[in-house]
Scaffold this motif. Structure first.
Motif, PDB file in Angstrom:
ATOM      1  N   ARG A 113       0.823  -1.204   0.000  1.00  0.00           N
ATOM      2  CA  ARG A 113       0.000   0.000   0.000  1.00  0.00           C
ATOM      3  C   ARG A 113       0.865   1.266   0.000  1.00  0.00           C
ATOM      4  O   ARG A 113       0.581   2.232  -0.709  1.00  0.00           O
ATOM      5  CB  ARG A 113      -0.921  -0.006   1.217  1.00  0.00           C
ATOM      6  N   ALA A 114       1.923   1.273   0.809  1.00  0.00           N
ATOM      7  CA  ALA A 114       2.782   2.453   0.877  1.00  0.00           C
ATOM      8  C   ALA A 114       3.483   2.717  -0.446  1.00  0.00           C
ATOM      9  O   ALA A 114       3.684   3.871  -0.846  1.00  0.00           O
ATOM     10  CB  ALA A 114       3.807   2.288   1.996  1.00  0.00           C
ATOM     11  N   SER A 115       3.852   1.644  -1.145  1.00  0.00           N
ATOM     12  CA  SER A 115       4.601   1.804  -2.393  1.00  0.00           C
ATOM     13  C   SER A 115       3.786   2.512  -3.472  1.00  0.00           C
ATOM     14  O   SER A 115       4.352   3.079  -4.410  1.00  0.00           O
ATOM     15  CB  SER A 115       5.079   0.442  -2.903  1.00  0.00           C
ATOM     16  N   TYR A 116       2.438   2.486  -3.347  1.00  0.00           N
ATOM     17  CA  TYR A 116       1.597   3.209  -4.300  1.00  0.00           C
ATOM     18  C   TYR A 116       1.957   4.687  -4.336  1.00  0.00           C
ATOM     19  O   TYR A 116       1.832   5.346  -5.365  1.00  0.00           O
ATOM     20  CB  TYR A 116       0.127   3.127  -3.884  1.00  0.00           C
ATOM     21  N   ASN A 117       2.333   5.229  -3.180  1.00  0.00           N
ATOM     22  CA  ASN A 117       2.450   6.678  -3.030  1.00  0.00           C
ATOM     23  C   ASN A 117       3.891   7.158  -2.931  1.00  0.00           C
ATOM     24  O   ASN A 117       4.125   8.324  -2.614  1.00  0.00           O
ATOM     25  CB  ASN A 117       1.689   7.116  -1.769  1.00  0.00           C
ATOM     26  N   MET A 118       4.854   6.309  -3.195  1.00  0.00           N
ATOM     27  CA  MET A 118       6.260   6.662  -3.055  1.00  0.00           C
ATOM     28  C   MET A 118       6.995   6.559  -4.387  1.00  0.00           C
ATOM     29  O   MET A 118       6.641   5.757  -5.245  1.00  0.00           O
ATOM     30  CB  MET A 118       6.953   5.707  -2.060  1.00  0.00           C
ATOM     31  N   GLY A 119       8.027   7.367  -4.505  1.00  0.00           N
ATOM     32  CA  GLY A 119       8.975   7.156  -5.576  1.00  0.00           C
ATOM     33  C   GLY A 119       9.768   5.890  -5.315  1.00  0.00           C
ATOM     34  O   GLY A 119       9.786   5.372  -4.193  1.00  0.00           O
ATOM     35  N   GLN A 120      10.468   5.403  -6.333  1.00  0.00           N
ATOM     36  CA  GLN A 120      11.128   4.103  -6.210  1.00  0.00           C
ATOM     37  C   GLN A 120      12.191   4.092  -5.119  1.00  0.00           C
ATOM     38  O   GLN A 120      12.273   3.139  -4.321  1.00  0.00           O
ATOM     39  CB  GLN A 120      11.738   3.689  -7.543  1.00  0.00           C
ATOM     40  N   ASP A 121      13.029   5.125  -5.040  1.00  0.00           N
ATOM     41  CA  ASP A 121      14.095   5.128  -4.036  1.00  0.00           C
ATOM     42  C   ASP A 121      13.507   5.104  -2.626  1.00  0.00           C
ATOM     43  O   ASP A 121      13.982   4.352  -1.755  1.00  0.00           O
ATOM     44  CB  ASP A 121      14.987   6.354  -4.205  1.00  0.00           C
ATOM     45  N   ALA A 122      12.483   5.918  -2.379  1.00  0.00           N
ATOM     46  CA  ALA A 122      11.851   5.947  -1.058  1.00  0.00           C
ATOM     47  C   ALA A 122      11.169   4.621  -0.759  1.00  0.00           C
ATOM     48  O   ALA A 122      11.208   4.132   0.384  1.00  0.00           O
ATOM     49  CB  ALA A 122      10.841   7.090  -0.979  1.00  0.00           C
ATOM     50  N   ALA A 123      10.547   4.012  -1.778  1.00  0.00           N
ATOM     51  CA  ALA A 123       9.850   2.740  -1.575  1.00  0.00           C
ATOM     52  C   ALA A 123      10.826   1.633  -1.205  1.00  0.00           C
ATOM     53  O   ALA A 123      10.549   0.807  -0.323  1.00  0.00           O
ATOM     54  CB  ALA A 123       9.068   2.360  -2.826  1.00  0.00           C
ATOM     55  N   VAL A 124      11.992   1.610  -1.864  1.00  0.00           N
ATOM     56  CA  VAL A 124      12.987   0.585  -1.554  1.00  0.00           C
ATOM     57  C   VAL A 124      13.534   0.783  -0.141  1.00  0.00           C
ATOM     58  O   VAL A 124      13.703  -0.177   0.622  1.00  0.00           O
ATOM     59  CB  VAL A 124      14.128   0.597  -2.591  1.00  0.00           C
ATOM     60  N   ALA A 125      13.795   2.037   0.243  1.00  0.00           N
ATOM     61  CA  ALA A 125      14.294   2.310   1.591  1.00  0.00           C
ATOM     62  C   ALA A 125      13.270   1.916   2.648  1.00  0.00           C
ATOM     63  O   ALA A 125      13.611   1.338   3.690  1.00  0.00           O
ATOM     64  CB  ALA A 125      14.661   3.784   1.726  1.00  0.00           C
ATOM     65  N   TYR A 126      11.999   2.241   2.372  1.00  0.00           N
ATOM     66  CA  TYR A 126      10.931   1.891   3.324  1.00  0.00           C
ATOM     67  C   TYR A 126      10.798   0.374   3.440  1.00  0.00           C
ATOM     68  O   TYR A 126      10.647  -0.174   4.541  1.00  0.00           O
ATOM     69  CB  TYR A 126       9.618   2.511   2.839  1.00  0.00           C
ATOM     70  N   GLU A 127      10.878  -0.310   2.315  1.00  0.00           N
ATOM     71  CA  GLU A 127      10.805  -1.772   2.336  1.00  0.00           C
ATOM     72  C   GLU A 127      11.953  -2.376   3.148  1.00  0.00           C
ATOM     73  O   GLU A 127      11.758  -3.342   3.897  1.00  0.00           O
ATOM     74  CB  GLU A 127      10.824  -2.297   0.908  1.00  0.00           C
ATOM     75  N   ARG A 128      13.143  -1.809   3.019  1.00  0.00           N
ATOM     76  CA  ARG A 128      14.282  -2.312   3.786  1.00  0.00           C
ATOM     77  C   ARG A 128      14.052  -2.137   5.286  1.00  0.00           C
ATOM     78  O   ARG A 128      14.372  -3.024   6.084  1.00  0.00           O
ATOM     79  CB  ARG A 128      15.560  -1.575   3.344  1.00  0.00           C
ATOM     80  N   ASP A 129      13.466  -1.005   5.668  1.00  0.00           N
ATOM     81  CA  ASP A 129      13.161  -0.783   7.088  1.00  0.00           C
ATOM     82  C   ASP A 129      12.138  -1.797   7.588  1.00  0.00           C
ATOM     83  O   ASP A 129      12.282  -2.359   8.682  1.00  0.00           O
ATOM     84  CB  ASP A 129      12.638   0.638   7.308  1.00  0.00           C
TER      85      ASP A 129
END
Length: 264
Positions: free
Chosen positions: A219-235
């Motif tokens: 759900r979060a990845s819908y609203n993020m750019g790719q770099d932010a989405a990858v960083a969030y996924e890592r967290d």
């Protein structure tokens, strides 16, 4: 585990708990499973219960009968709101279902119109019967959907296909919905719930914190750019890696056995 099912005060929303799967049935087939405010309140209660219950790992949402999954809000009940502002601030079942942390599967067994389509689009996985029909018909009545219709359709079907549905209000078939990516599978009507239960059992067998986190990440990845989405996924990966369930998963892998997970 029936003792953990909430009391809803209406028989137009049914809840069944089997293993770790809660099946929620919109039970107003004579009115194509259109939703009254009482039913909406019950769905809010069910969503709150499912979020808080360790007995629930997956939710299946479907409609009673063979004709309709959900035809949206009962139009006649909308006149009770004193002002458009009251209508805007109502407690809405789509909002409650969208806030559900547990994975949810829609078994679309007929009409999914208006709020019913929004309800289906709120679900993480959508299965449809061969006779299902999907539409965003609000424009024909002078308004538009308000439960995330445009956002969910655009993400699933693309902007042009979403526009076709939103601007005409005309229905599409289950096969068209499959081709556009709105649903994942189309099945014979007598196989629909069985398939939903099969998928639910698979998901329920996975470590539940990981499943809930995978949903939140998607759900979060819908609203993020790719770099932010990858960083969030890592967290999020780091958080899940530190759980007792992850310890159990690694131990089960090493010992060549099935894992036993406790949502911890």
């Amino acid at each position: 585990m029936t003792e953990s099912i909430p009391q809803l005060g209406t028989d137009e929303i049914l809840v069944e708990l089997d293993g770790f799967t809660a099946t929620v049935t919109i039970n107003r087939p004579a009115k194509l499973n259109s939703v009254t405010q009482e039913m909406s309140d019950a769905l809010v209660t069910v969503a709150t219960w499912a979020n808080e219950s360790d007995d629930v790992r997956v939710v299946i949402l479907t409609g009673a009968g063979e004709r309709s999954f959900c035809a949206g809000s009962d139009i006649r009940s909308l006149d009770k709101y004193a002002t458009p502002w009251d209508f805007r601030n109502r407690e809405d079942y789509c909002d409650a279902l969208r806030a559900l942390r547990k994975p949810i599967i829609a078994a679309i067994n007929g009409y999914a119109f208006g709020g019913g389509l929004e309800t289906a689009m709120t679900c993480d996985i959508r299965l449809a019967s061969e006779t299902a029909s999907l539409a965003a018909p609000e424009i024909k009545l002078g308004w538009i959907g308000g439960g995330g219709m445009a956002s969910f359709l655009a993400h699933s079907a693309g902007a042009s296909n979403a526009a076709l549905m939103l601007l005409t209000g005309d229905p599409i078939s289950a096969q068209q919905a499959l081709a556009w990516g709105i649903v994942s599978e189309v099945l014979p009507g007598d196989r629909l719930l069985d398939r939903a239960r099969e998928l639910a059992a698979i998901i329920a067998s996975r470590p539940p914190i990981a499943a809930e986190t995978a949903k939140a990440n998607l759900r979060a990845s819908y609203n993020m750019g790719q770099d932010a989405a990858v960083a969030y996924e890592r967290d999020l990966q780091t958080i899940t890696f530190a759980t007792a369930d992850a310890d159990e998963g690694r131990a089960a892998f090493a010992e060549k056995r099935e894992g036993i997970f406790h949502r911890r």
